[in-house]
Write a protein that holds these residues in place. Structure first.
Motif, PDB file in Angstrom:
ATOM      1  N   LYS A 107      45.360  18.752 -34.850  1.00 35.73           N
ATOM      2  CA  LYS A 107      43.928  18.742 -34.570  1.00 35.73           C
ATOM      3  C   LYS A 107      43.147  18.109 -35.713  1.00 35.73           C
ATOM      4  O   LYS A 107      42.132  17.433 -35.490  1.00 35.73           O
ATOM      5  CB  LYS A 107      43.445  20.164 -34.319  1.00 35.73           C
ATOM      6  N   VAL A 108      43.633  18.318 -36.934  1.00 37.55           N
ATOM      7  CA  VAL A 108      42.957  17.704 -38.085  1.00 37.55           C
ATOM      8  C   VAL A 108      43.037  16.182 -37.999  1.00 37.55           C
ATOM      9  O   VAL A 108      42.075  15.469 -38.311  1.00 37.55           O
ATOM     10  CB  VAL A 108      43.589  18.200 -39.397  1.00 37.55           C
ATOM     11  N   VAL A 109      44.189  15.680 -37.561  1.00 36.34           N
ATOM     12  CA  VAL A 109      44.350  14.233 -37.410  1.00 36.34           C
ATOM     13  C   VAL A 109      43.387  13.695 -36.362  1.00 36.34           C
ATOM     14  O   VAL A 109      42.746  12.649 -36.553  1.00 36.34           O
ATOM     15  CB  VAL A 109      45.808  13.898 -37.033  1.00 36.34           C
ATOM     16  N   ILE A 110      43.276  14.400 -35.240  1.00 37.65           N
ATOM     17  CA  ILE A 110      42.381  13.954 -34.162  1.00 37.65           C
ATOM     18  C   ILE A 110      40.935  13.937 -34.640  1.00 37.65           C
ATOM     19  O   ILE A 110      40.189  12.967 -34.404  1.00 37.65           O
ATOM     20  CB  ILE A 110      42.547  14.859 -32.933  1.00 37.65           C
ATOM     21  N   VAL A 111      40.509  15.006 -35.319  1.00 41.06           N
ATOM     22  CA  VAL A 111      39.141  15.060 -35.841  1.00 41.06           C
ATOM     23  C   VAL A 111      38.937  13.970 -36.889  1.00 41.06           C
ATOM     24  O   VAL A 111      37.875  13.338 -36.958  1.00 41.06           O
ATOM     25  CB  VAL A 111      38.845  16.454 -36.426  1.00 41.06           C
ATOM     26  N   GLY A 112      39.956  13.719 -37.713  1.00 39.37           N
ATOM     27  CA  GLY A 112      39.855  12.680 -38.728  1.00 39.37           C
ATOM     28  C   GLY A 112      39.673  11.306 -38.124  1.00 39.37           C
ATOM     29  O   GLY A 112      38.927  10.477 -38.653  1.00 39.37           O
ATOM     30  N   ILE A 113      40.353  11.056 -37.008  1.00 37.38           N
ATOM     31  CA  ILE A 113      40.206   9.764 -36.326  1.00 37.38           C
ATOM     32  C   ILE A 113      38.770   9.562 -35.868  1.00 37.38           C
ATOM     33  O   ILE A 113      38.190   8.471 -35.999  1.00 37.38           O
ATOM     34  CB  ILE A 113      41.177   9.682 -35.137  1.00 37.38           C
ATOM     35  N   LEU A 114      38.168  10.617 -35.330  1.00 41.45           N
ATOM     36  CA  LEU A 114      36.772  10.524 -34.905  1.00 41.45           C
ATOM     37  C   LEU A 114      35.838  10.365 -36.100  1.00 41.45           C
ATOM     38  O   LEU A 114      34.878   9.592 -36.048  1.00 41.45           O
ATOM     39  CB  LEU A 114      36.391  11.774 -34.110  1.00 41.45           C
ATOM     40  N   ALA A 115      36.126  11.087 -37.178  1.00 42.87           N
ATOM     41  CA  ALA A 115      35.249  11.037 -38.351  1.00 42.87           C
ATOM     42  C   ALA A 115      35.238   9.655 -38.984  1.00 42.87           C
ATOM     43  O   ALA A 115      34.197   9.176 -39.454  1.00 42.87           O
ATOM     44  CB  ALA A 115      35.676  12.090 -39.365  1.00 42.87           C
ATOM     45  N   VAL A 116      36.397   8.995 -39.005  1.00 43.87           N
ATOM     46  CA  VAL A 116      36.479   7.662 -39.609  1.00 43.87           C
ATOM     47  C   VAL A 116      35.572   6.674 -38.888  1.00 43.87           C
ATOM     48  O   VAL A 116      34.944   5.805 -39.514  1.00 43.87           O
ATOM     49  CB  VAL A 116      37.941   7.163 -39.589  1.00 43.87           C
ATOM     50  N   GLN A 117      35.465   6.811 -37.566  1.00 45.65           N
ATOM     51  CA  GLN A 117      34.642   5.887 -36.799  1.00 45.65           C
ATOM     52  C   GLN A 117      33.155   6.082 -37.050  1.00 45.65           C
ATOM     53  O   GLN A 117      32.353   5.210 -36.709  1.00 45.65           O
ATOM     54  CB  GLN A 117      34.931   6.052 -35.299  1.00 45.65           C
ATOM     55  N   MET A 118      32.775   7.219 -37.630  1.00 46.69           N
ATOM     56  CA  MET A 118      31.358   7.502 -37.880  1.00 46.69           C
ATOM     57  C   MET A 118      30.884   6.981 -39.229  1.00 46.69           C
ATOM     58  O   MET A 118      29.691   6.995 -39.513  1.00 46.69           O
ATOM     59  CB  MET A 118      31.110   9.014 -37.796  1.00 46.69           C
ATOM     60  N   VAL A 119      31.798   6.536 -40.084  1.00 51.28           N
ATOM     61  CA  VAL A 119      31.420   6.038 -41.407  1.00 51.28           C
ATOM     62  C   VAL A 119      30.865   4.622 -41.275  1.00 51.28           C
ATOM     63  O   VAL A 119      31.529   3.745 -40.713  1.00 51.28           O
ATOM     64  CB  VAL A 119      32.635   6.042 -42.356  1.00 51.28           C
ATOM     65  N   PRO A 120      29.658   4.361 -41.765  1.00 48.07           N
ATOM     66  CA  PRO A 120      29.106   2.992 -41.690  1.00 48.07           C
ATOM     67  C   PRO A 120      29.977   2.007 -42.459  1.00 48.07           C
ATOM     68  O   PRO A 120      30.398   2.280 -43.584  1.00 48.07           O
ATOM     69  CB  PRO A 120      27.717   3.139 -42.329  1.00 48.07           C
ATOM     70  N   LEU A 121      30.231   0.853 -41.856  1.00 52.96           N
ATOM     71  CA  LEU A 121      31.078  -0.135 -42.509  1.00 52.96           C
ATOM     72  C   LEU A 121      30.456  -0.654 -43.799  1.00 52.96           C
ATOM     73  O   LEU A 121      31.160  -0.962 -44.764  1.00 52.96           O
ATOM     74  CB  LEU A 121      31.345  -1.299 -41.554  1.00 52.96           C
ATOM     75  N   VAL A 122      29.133  -0.745 -43.824  1.00 53.44           N
ATOM     76  CA  VAL A 122      28.448  -1.256 -45.019  1.00 53.44           C
ATOM     77  C   VAL A 122      28.710  -0.355 -46.216  1.00 53.44           C
ATOM     78  O   VAL A 122      28.807  -0.823 -47.354  1.00 53.44           O
ATOM     79  CB  VAL A 122      26.933  -1.375 -44.746  1.00 53.44           C
ATOM     80  N   ALA A 123      28.847   0.945 -45.970  1.00 50.49           N
ATOM     81  CA  ALA A 123      29.026   1.888 -47.075  1.00 50.49           C
ATOM     82  C   ALA A 123      30.373   1.734 -47.757  1.00 50.49           C
ATOM     83  O   ALA A 123      30.567   2.246 -48.864  1.00 50.49           O
ATOM     84  CB  ALA A 123      28.865   3.320 -46.558  1.00 50.49           C
ATOM     85  N   MET A 124      31.324   1.045 -47.112  1.00 48.46           N
ATOM     86  CA  MET A 124      32.668   0.948 -47.678  1.00 48.46           C
ATOM     87  C   MET A 124      32.973  -0.420 -48.298  1.00 48.46           C
ATOM     88  O   MET A 124      34.113  -0.688 -48.676  1.00 48.46           O
ATOM     89  CB  MET A 124      33.697   1.242 -46.586  1.00 48.46           C
ATOM     90  N   ILE A 125      31.976  -1.278 -48.406  1.00 45.88           N
ATOM     91  CA  ILE A 125      32.227  -2.622 -48.926  1.00 45.88           C
ATOM     92  C   ILE A 125      32.747  -2.572 -50.361  1.00 45.88           C
ATOM     93  O   ILE A 125      33.775  -3.193 -50.694  1.00 45.88           O
ATOM     94  CB  ILE A 125      30.953  -3.477 -48.854  1.00 45.88           C
ATOM     95  N   ILE A 126      32.060  -1.854 -51.223  1.00 37.44           N
ATOM     96  CA  ILE A 126      32.468  -1.806 -52.635  1.00 37.44           C
ATOM     97  C   ILE A 126      33.834  -1.147 -52.808  1.00 37.44           C
ATOM     98  O   ILE A 126      34.703  -1.698 -53.510  1.00 37.44           O
ATOM     99  CB  ILE A 126      31.384  -1.111 -53.478  1.00 37.44           C
ATOM    100  N   PRO A 127      34.104   0.036 -52.213  1.00 38.31           N
ATOM    101  CA  PRO A 127      35.449   0.613 -52.348  1.00 38.31           C
ATOM    102  C   PRO A 127      36.551  -0.305 -51.813  1.00 38.31           C
ATOM    103  O   PRO A 127      37.617  -0.420 -52.433  1.00 38.31           O
ATOM    104  CB  PRO A 127      35.359   1.903 -51.532  1.00 38.31           C
ATOM    105  N   VAL A 128      36.305  -0.960 -50.678  1.00 38.34           N
ATOM    106  CA  VAL A 128      37.312  -1.858 -50.109  1.00 38.34           C
ATOM    107  C   VAL A 128      37.542  -3.048 -51.043  1.00 38.34           C
ATOM    108  O   VAL A 128      38.693  -3.462 -51.275  1.00 38.34           O
ATOM    109  CB  VAL A 128      36.873  -2.339 -48.714  1.00 38.34           C
TER     110      VAL A 128
END
Length: 278
Positions: A107-128
């Protein structure tokens, strides 16, 4: 009689609403095509005409010669096809594991999959960017492929999971009773039934990878630019060449349209499959 009349008015209202939505969604496409075929001077007219004012292929010739066209297109195709191929295989196996096997943390994996899709792509530019730089993947197509996979895999896993859940386990069990291994039962029974879902997710992944602009701009240099970044060549210090830019955008839309026409039946089946569970 009044009931029939009311139904007719309701249907007419929905039809008009549908036409309005179609017009609103289709107007940008029409304007792109209209600008692509009109003379360049008419594209910058302060009082533009809604109807075509001329017809010329000069804008397409300009688009093909303003910079290297086939290089960025080839790189975009390479990235998009690689993302689709890897994403579908990995996503299918992950969806199968989540759907068919009970394990701790499922269940944690399933919730994690949904949570990842909610993160704005712009917010991850610097870490990526920092991560790819540390892995020596900056300004490489392989780094861009890895980045796109992190965005597309959650949707692929979640979508294919819904298809696999709607395939009865009894079909696999019956195949195993007849002598198939678990892998053989999946290949012979489940895999053919997953075809519509795989087509739908593949088209989604291809469109996302083909049209992505921000990460391609930030993670690749000009010599390795993709097709969407290539469109920026029409904007210079002297201004923007709108007509050739729209011609270039039209050329870049051709692969998407061709892909959709090839798989539209499978895609429609994939988007509607599972609505009624038999």
């Amino acid at each position: 009689m009044s009931t029939v009349s009311a139904r007719g008015r309701t249907r007419l209202g929905w039809n008009l609403l549908g036409l309005l939505v179609f017009a609103a969604a289709g107007f940008p496409v029409y304007w792109m095509l209209n600008t692509a075929i009109k003379p360049a001077k008419d594209a910058i007219d302060p009082d533009p005409s809604l109807l075509p004012t001329g017809f010329t292929f000069a804008n397409f010739r300009r688009a093909l010669h303003i910079a290297d066209f086939w290089g960025p297109v080839g790189r975009s195709l390479t990235v998009s096809l690689a993302v689709v191929a890897i994403g579908v295989v990995v996503g299918m196996l992950a969806a199968l594991a989540i759907s068919r096997f009970a394990f701790r943390g499922r269940k944690v994996v399933i919730v994690g999959i949904l949570a990842v899709q909610m993160v704005p792509l712009v917010a991850m530019i610097i870490p990526v960017f920092l991560l790819l730089n540390d892995l020596d993947q900056y300004d490489k197509l392989s780094g861009l492929i890895i980045t796109y996979l992190t965005f597309i895999l959650p949707f692929t896993v979640w979508t294919l999971r819904g298809f696999i859940v709607n395939i009865p386990k009894e079909l696999e069990e019956a195949a195993m009773v007849d002598g198939c291994s678990r892998a053989g039962a999946f290949v012979r029974v489940v895999f053919p039934l997953l075809a519509p879902g795989m087509v739908a997710t593949s088209v989604y992944g291809f469109i996302q990878a083909w049209n992505e602009y921000l990460y391609a701009l930030m993670l690749l240099s000009q010599k390795n630019q993709t097709a969407t970044v290539w469109l920026g060549n029409f904007t210079t210090k002297h201004g923007t060449e709108y007509a050739p830019m729209m011609a270039g955008a039209t050329l870049l839309a051709v692969p998407i349209v061709a892909l959709f026409l090839l798989v539209q039946r499978k895609m429609a089946a994939g988007l509607t499959a599972g609505a009624v569970k038999g």
